[in-house]
Design an enzyme around this catalytic site. Sequence first.
Site, short mmCIF file in Angstrom:
data_model
loop_
_atom_site.label_atom_id
_atom_site.label_comp_id
_atom_site.label_asym_id
_atom_site.label_seq_id
_atom_site.Cartn_x
_atom_site.Cartn_y
_atom_site.Cartn_z
N LYS A 119 0.81 -1.22 0.00
CA LYS A 119 0.00 0.00 0.00
C LYS A 119 0.84 1.26 0.00
O LYS A 119 0.37 2.32 -0.41
CB LYS A 119 -0.94 0.02 1.22
CG LYS A 119 -2.15 -0.88 1.09
CD LYS A 119 -3.22 -0.45 2.09
CE LYS A 119 -4.44 -1.35 2.03
NZ LYS A 119 -5.46 -0.95 3.02
N LYS A 205 -10.46 -9.16 -10.37
CA LYS A 205 -11.52 -9.09 -9.37
C LYS A 205 -12.53 -8.01 -9.77
O LYS A 205 -12.16 -6.99 -10.33
CB LYS A 205 -10.85 -8.68 -8.06
CG LYS A 205 -11.54 -9.13 -6.81
CD LYS A 205 -10.69 -8.73 -5.61
CE LYS A 205 -11.54 -7.89 -4.69
NZ LYS A 205 -10.82 -7.32 -3.57
N LYS A 208 -14.76 -1.58 -7.89
CA LYS A 208 -15.04 -0.22 -8.35
C LYS A 208 -13.80 0.39 -8.98
O LYS A 208 -13.87 1.16 -9.92
CB LYS A 208 -15.43 0.64 -7.14
CG LYS A 208 -16.90 0.65 -6.88
CD LYS A 208 -17.66 1.47 -7.91
CE LYS A 208 -17.44 2.97 -7.75
NZ LYS A 208 -17.90 3.75 -8.87
#
Length: 342
Positions: A119, A205, A208
Amino acid sequence: MAKEVILTGVRSNAELTLGNLLGAILPLVRLQQQYSGEYQINAFMPDLHSITTPTNYEQLFYRTIDTLRFFEAAGLKLDDPNTLIYRQSYIPAHSELTWILDSFIYYGELSRMTQFKEKSQGQKSVSASLFNYPALMAADILLYDASYVPVGEDQRQHLELTREVAMRMNSRFGNLFVIPKAWDEQVKFNKTGVRIRSLKNPQFKMSKSISDPSGTILLLDNPKEASNKILAATTDSLGNVNYDFKNQPGISNLLQIIATIKNQPIEEIAQYWKGETSYSKLKQAAAELVESVLVEIQTNLKLFSRDEAISVLAKHEFKVRDIANMKLASVQSSVGLRLKNS
Ligand code: TRP
């Protein structure tokens, strides 16, 4: 003896998708149906985790509330006496225990967390709270003496760190915490197989963030349009239904969608459709199921207002604060922040 605790963190995404419904929401609803009574279930919304990376702060509050509304609309019973539902930031003990745990977790351990590395990679600025994220997660778990923590593979390392710090503190201070079960002993509750893929790019996957509107079904999509997205899903040219994500990801995704909505083992569904040569029949079946699930959820959602959701949460949180504060107090006295009162 007290019931064992199953604890699950319910992330709030900006807009929930069919992937969230089938991968997270329905599994929790079914977990409650199957195990409530035998176990205590804690389902909470980690809103403090939501701000570890920049987010839409203006929307965060109601995003959390709406997440709960979707769970209710999908069948989660909010008045089940064996289920506690709460927002992390409404229970101050989470933050306080985090600080204490942080003093027993090593910098080197946090530095090794794969999710942190992923991240933070390529980000201009990385918050200290992103680094600290696993300590907060450990506090979420240890405050309630949870034995089972159903999470995806991506959270496994965090679970292991939680066990590590709990054992470390137990060996220094006596039995402070219940040690959550090791990953391999969690399998009973860890039904992590379900990962719904994009309808257009089934190698990815459904999410959004890949911003492919025709590959993603939002839970608030018009149900008819959602059904059309299924009918237009990318498949392949083999002309034969097989459950084989490697060679037929589009078809396998549809089988997965059907199996999850019907709550039947994927093997059964795959067997039923095996060898079918008409893809349109399979698509039709999936489309009808998705359409009717969306109609049901959207109807239920309208019946459960934001105000009602907030008052349900407040009631739970009132109780939860006491439970959490008791554990916090025993940790505080162990580490010398409070006098022992025994
Ligand atoms: N980190 C979890 C996730 O990304 C969410 C979470 C936060 C959680 N605290 C938790 C999950 C405690 C289980 C237990 O999915």
